[in-house]
Motif scaffolding. Structure first.
Motif, short mmCIF file in Angstrom:
data_model
loop_
_atom_site.label_atom_id
_atom_site.label_comp_id
_atom_site.label_asym_id
_atom_site.label_seq_id
_atom_site.Cartn_x
_atom_site.Cartn_y
_atom_site.Cartn_z
N TRP A 158 0.87 -1.18 0.00
CA TRP A 158 0.00 0.00 0.00
C TRP A 158 0.91 1.22 0.00
N GLY A 214 -2.27 0.38 -4.45
CA GLY A 214 -1.61 -0.77 -3.84
C GLY A 214 -2.18 -2.04 -4.43
N TYR A 267 10.04 2.64 2.59
CA TYR A 267 9.26 1.74 3.45
C TYR A 267 8.99 2.45 4.77
N GLN A 293 4.31 -1.77 8.42
CA GLN A 293 3.62 -2.97 7.96
C GLN A 293 2.34 -3.15 8.79
N TYR A 294 1.31 -3.71 8.17
CA TYR A 294 0.14 -4.09 8.96
C TYR A 294 -0.38 -5.45 8.56
N LYS A 322 0.61 -6.43 4.81
CA LYS A 322 0.89 -5.39 3.80
C LYS A 322 2.04 -4.51 4.22
N ASN A 323 2.95 -4.25 3.31
CA ASN A 323 3.96 -3.20 3.52
C ASN A 323 3.32 -1.85 3.23
N ILE A 324 3.65 -0.86 4.04
CA ILE A 324 3.21 0.52 3.79
C ILE A 324 4.43 1.32 3.32
N TYR A 325 4.24 2.04 2.24
CA TYR A 325 5.32 2.87 1.70
C TYR A 325 4.87 4.32 1.62
N TYR A 326 5.88 5.20 1.61
CA TYR A 326 5.66 6.59 1.23
C TYR A 326 6.38 6.77 -0.11
N VAL A 372 -4.91 2.68 10.28
CA VAL A 372 -3.72 2.55 9.43
C VAL A 372 -3.47 3.87 8.71
N SER A 407 -0.39 6.31 9.71
CA SER A 407 0.61 6.41 8.64
C SER A 407 0.77 7.86 8.18
#
Ligand code: GTP
Length: 156
Positions: A29, A52, A82, A85-86, A97-101, A143, A147
């Protein structure tokens, strides 16, 4: 680590540590920033959400993040970071899921955005996302809130 329920009352675990739940998550995501705007996609079924999706076979999560942003919005990622993660403990299965900016370089119009209707830009995100039917359920839990707090505090 944060624990809360999502829009459908599934348990969610969220952490901003280095890969706390899986080294090989199957989902990504991406919180996207284009200049001073947020870049989201219009999902055909779910509504507005940050882009995502699923990591393909033999693909890294980072590569999947760049690919999904391109497919769903036409945007190229100039910098990917990176951030966390959630894990969603769903009724049928658990997903990580990895969370990215992502900082966006350019947005190139596409003829087809697959399961989405393409990009949508926001100067600021509305404060009523939780009740706003135009927004996807994946934007309606902690989330997003946590985030965005991290992204605005550390990267913008
Ligand atoms: P396939 O049938 O394998 O294509 O997968 P799916 O359509 O069941 O969806 P997916 O594997 O992407 O996700 C499984 C379930 O996890 C979904 O039905 C959602 O309930 C939940 N889920 C997926 N992504 C998110 C998310 O970002 N946030 C939350 N809260 N739940 C999610």
């Amino acid at each position: 680590m944060f624990r809360f329920k999502d829009y459908y009352h599934n348990e969610v675990h969220l952490s901003f540590e280095e890969y706390p739940f899986s080294k090989n998550p199957k989902h990504v995501w991406v919180i996207c920033r284009y200049g001073d705007q947020w870049l989201l996609t219009i999902h055909r079924d779910r509504g507005y959400e940050f882009p995502g999706g699923k990591v393909e076979e033999f693909e890294s999560p980072d590569d999947a993040a760049v690919r999904e942003v391109k497919e769903e919005t036409g945007a190229t990622v100039s910098k990917l970071t990176y951030i966390g993660q959630y894990k969603v403990l769903g009724k049928e299965k658990t997903i990580v899921k990895n969370i990215y900016y992502a900082e966006i370089g350019e947005i190139i119009p596409q003829t087809d955005y697959l399961e989405t209707k393409g990009p949508i830009l926001f100067d600021s995100l509305p404060s009523d996302i939780g009740r706003n039917r135009k927004f996807s359920f994946i934007m309606k839990d902690e989330v997003l809130v946590k985030s965005l707090m991290k992204v605005t505090a550390e990267y913008i």
